[in-house]
Write a protein that holds these residues in place. Structure first.
Motif, mmCIF file in Angstrom:
data_model
loop_
_atom_site.group_PDB
_atom_site.id
_atom_site.type_symbol
_atom_site.label_atom_id
_atom_site.label_comp_id
_atom_site.label_asym_id
_atom_site.label_seq_id
_atom_site.Cartn_x
_atom_site.Cartn_y
_atom_site.Cartn_z
ATOM 1 N N GLU A 129 0.833 -1.193 0.000
ATOM 2 C CA GLU A 129 0.000 0.000 0.000
ATOM 3 C C GLU A 129 0.870 1.246 0.000
ATOM 4 O O GLU A 129 2.075 1.164 0.310
ATOM 5 C CB GLU A 129 -0.933 -0.008 1.214
ATOM 6 N N GLN A 131 1.295 3.690 1.982
ATOM 7 C CA GLN A 131 1.954 4.035 3.237
ATOM 8 C C GLN A 131 2.582 2.826 3.919
ATOM 9 O O GLN A 131 3.123 2.964 5.018
ATOM 10 C CB GLN A 131 0.940 4.687 4.189
ATOM 11 N N GLY A 132 2.502 1.673 3.300
ATOM 12 C CA GLY A 132 3.029 0.474 3.941
ATOM 13 C C GLY A 132 3.510 -0.538 2.934
ATOM 14 O O GLY A 132 2.716 -1.315 2.420
#
Length: 381
Positions: A129, A131-132
């Motif tokens: 994702e 942010q990850g």
């Protein structure tokens, strides 16, 4: 192309490798430069590989696969990667995308495997994702049960085959925080609310589409849940163990291609009255490159044999991935150096090899994450 001395377990495996070599030489090598320059995904070539039986090599014959050991499958990947890395990566990603259903799917979902594996459909794996990336357990994409459907919302990033895949494995949060709240859904790409975004402009692998995918309240049938709720993280990590071996094999193939091209150039290029390979400084550089490629291949196949024997192989897969991809980066960089100024221009493929090698140190878990896996294993009794 240097002949690699291979020991294959069966005559069938030898024939498969011969078929892969024939297709790689006849269908892939003549087209790679054109497709890479246009940034065009070779979808029909993937169908050709599928119809030839090369998209389901490690899966059972009952599911439409070839039931080959991983040791064989990885050598086929290496051959494909030595001619066109983006195609080999596509095969690796598709194989990864079929794993959740093959290993954890219900009887109904496993009934779809011949269609998934056969080559007419292409898969993608939606884990990372925006942010990850490395912290997969912190993913935020959510699936909420609504009757006989899950409603999926969120965004996935760095998805290979975004916009060209026919099905997506979506790792999403169906429960609370942490790994135990993650599940896996198998979704048709045509599902309303699944919206691939604009393609990323990548350094290499320009014929391989990579993009974010937005899930705008996409409704996925509840019977497309892979395994029970809450086991998605386990599925993802097990799939990545195998995927790391695929990337390692791709790295070995790319490094072999760079070594072969640099060696051929050094034999033909004359300076000071003799081929430049005769000069010790350059000859030793090529010798080191050849040794590194052979070591990466051996490490990768050793991990594959553990997998084939049903023994733990996660740490060995991490070692193979980190060593093979670091080797590919070094060998392709050295190949550019062997060619000198000619290595820096697109007339020769080594500049493309060097650009492509970089991503292999990042995908399927960065090499820093692989080192973390290895160091943690050393800290345990």
């Amino acid at each position: 192309m240097t002949t690699v001395d291979r020991i294959l377990p069966t005559e069938e495996a030898q024939e498969l490798l011969g078929l892969a070599t024939e297709l790689a030489d006849g269908e892939l090598a003549p087209r790679v430069a054109e497709f890479e320059s246009r940034g065009e995904f070779p979808r029909e070539l993937l169908r050709t590989l599928g119809r030839s039986g090369l998209l389901g090599l490690p899966y059972p014959e009952s599911a439409g696969g070839a039931e080959q050991p991983y040791e064989v499958y990885l050598q086929v990947l290496e051959v494909l990667a030595s001619r066109w890395l983006a195609v080999a990566e596509a095969v690796s990603v598709h194989t990864l995308a079929c794993f959740p259903v093959a290993a954890y799917g219900s009887d109904k979902l496993r009934g779809m495997l011949p269609e998934l594996i056969g080559g007419e459909l292409l898969g993608a794996y939606c884990l990372s994702e925006p942010q990850g990336g490395s912290d997969a357990a912190a993913l935020a994409t959510r699936a909420v049960r609504d009757g006989e459907e899950y409603v999926v919302s969120g965004t996935k990033a760095w998805i290979t085959h975004a916009g060209v895949a026919d099905f997506y494995n979506i790792f999403c949060r169906t429960g609370g925080p942490g790994p135990g709240g993650i599940s896996c859904l198998l979704a048709d790409a045509a599902t309303p609310g699944i919206v691939p975004q604009a393609r990323e402009k990548t350094m290499g692998l320009r014929s391989s589409p990579v993009a974010q995918i937005a899930f705008d309240d996409a409704r996925v049938p509840a019977d497309r849940l892979v395994g029970p709720e809450g086991v998605g993280f386990r599925i993802a990590m097990q799939a990545l163990d195998s995927g790391r071996l695929g990337i390692a094999a791709c790295a070995v193939g790319l490094a072999q291609a760079a070594l072969d091209y640099a060696t051929g150039y050094a034999r033909e290029r004359n300076q000071f009255g003799r081929p430049i390979i005769a000069f010790q400084g350059l000859g030793f550089l090529l010798a080191d490159m050849a040794t590194q490629v052979a070591a990466a291949r051996a490490l990768t196949l050793a991990a594959a044999r553990l997998r084939d024997a049903g023994r733990p192989y996660s740490v060995e897969a991490a070692k193979a991935k980190v060593f093979a991809t670091d080797t590919a980066m070094k060998v392709t960089t050295d190949a550019v150096q062997v060619l000198g100024g000619s290595g820096y221009v697109a007339d020769h493929p080594v500049e493309r090899y060097m650009r492509e090698a970089k991503v292999l140190q990042i995908v399927e878990g960065t090499n820093q994450i692989q080192r973390l896996v290895i160091s943690r294993s050393l800290s345990r009794d």
